[in-house]
Design a protein around this motif. Sequence first.
Motif, mmCIF file in Angstrom:
data_model
loop_
_atom_site.group_PDB
_atom_site.id
_atom_site.type_symbol
_atom_site.label_atom_id
_atom_site.label_comp_id
_atom_site.label_asym_id
_atom_site.label_seq_id
_atom_site.Cartn_x
_atom_site.Cartn_y
_atom_site.Cartn_z
ATOM 1 N N UNK A 1 -5.154 10.836 4.710
ATOM 2 C CA UNK A 1 -3.844 11.242 4.170
ATOM 3 C C UNK A 1 -2.839 10.099 4.053
ATOM 4 N N UNK A 2 -3.096 8.973 4.728
ATOM 5 C CA UNK A 2 -2.104 7.893 4.757
ATOM 6 C C UNK A 2 -2.229 6.906 3.606
ATOM 7 N N UNK A 3 -3.369 6.917 2.907
ATOM 8 C CA UNK A 3 -3.597 5.931 1.854
ATOM 9 C C UNK A 3 -3.755 6.606 0.500
ATOM 10 N N UNK A 4 -3.353 5.889 -0.551
ATOM 11 C CA UNK A 4 -3.446 6.393 -1.921
ATOM 12 C C UNK A 4 -4.107 5.329 -2.785
ATOM 13 N N UNK A 5 -5.072 5.754 -3.614
ATOM 14 C CA UNK A 5 -5.715 4.844 -4.568
ATOM 15 C C UNK A 5 -5.021 4.998 -5.914
#
Length: 295
Positions: free
Chosen positions: A254-258
């Motif tokens: 949930x903490x990272x976005x691509x």
Amino acid sequence: MAKGFLDIRRMRYVLSVADHGSVSAAARALNVAQPALSYHLGEIERLIGGMLFERKPTGMELTLLGHLFVGHAAEIIDRIDEAEGDILRQSACKTMRETIRLAIIPSLASTLTPALYASFSKLMPDYSLHVIDARTAFADELVRTDKADVAVQLTEATQSSEEPLAWEDLYCVTHSSHGSGDMSLAQVAGSNLILPSSGNPLRQFFEDAARKHQLIANIHMEVDGFEPRKRVVRAGFGTTVIGARSINAEQLGPDLVARRIVEPTLQRPIMLKSRRGLAPDLRAKIREALVAAFE
């Protein structure tokens, strides 16, 4: 004279009697009762219409007809034994199955391994697949020393005369607090980039793309391996770059976005490298299975 007298079992009986010189010795060698063996010899001679042996006090001696029979029978039995051996060896090979040793970079291996096994099981069912998690330099060494049959690599397509296995877009991985949506190449290049060390194919590709568009990549930190880079990005120290086929929502968490890199879109080729001496037809089959896995 009736046809059909060249029964395999009876041919073996005649050969054994000729080798041992007596019915009793042949019966012991064949583990057959002597009366039964005598009966079969008599039946063969009856069907042929002539004597194969002369019964003498010193033993059984082949007649001229017997020599002719034994010559053909020995050749037939040898061919049968050879055929059985070939068939059994082939059966053993099918059971054991030849192994295809595939080296692939960790970021691709983590997401593509299930698809690879599914593709190879369908298109190459007579082979087993051994996936080796290996970074580019190590994969090169494995292929060069014949410890891997093929390697899936992220190199320039210009280094090979064949088409890539696939193409993949590059994405920028950021902390979710920094927003979502596409990022331009200029935005990514200007961010605090956390990339692998110099010489890594991903870093080289990104820096070349940036220079091509008169941009300088702001390398904030060098960290080898996607997992360590994710931890650094999650801690809020910057952004990193990864190929689309290496992205897995469960891995990002949930903490990272691509975020896809655009203006321009960056695509890099996924290439196949094979060991010297790999049979062309086998290489073609491996390539077909890999292309299917990437679809």
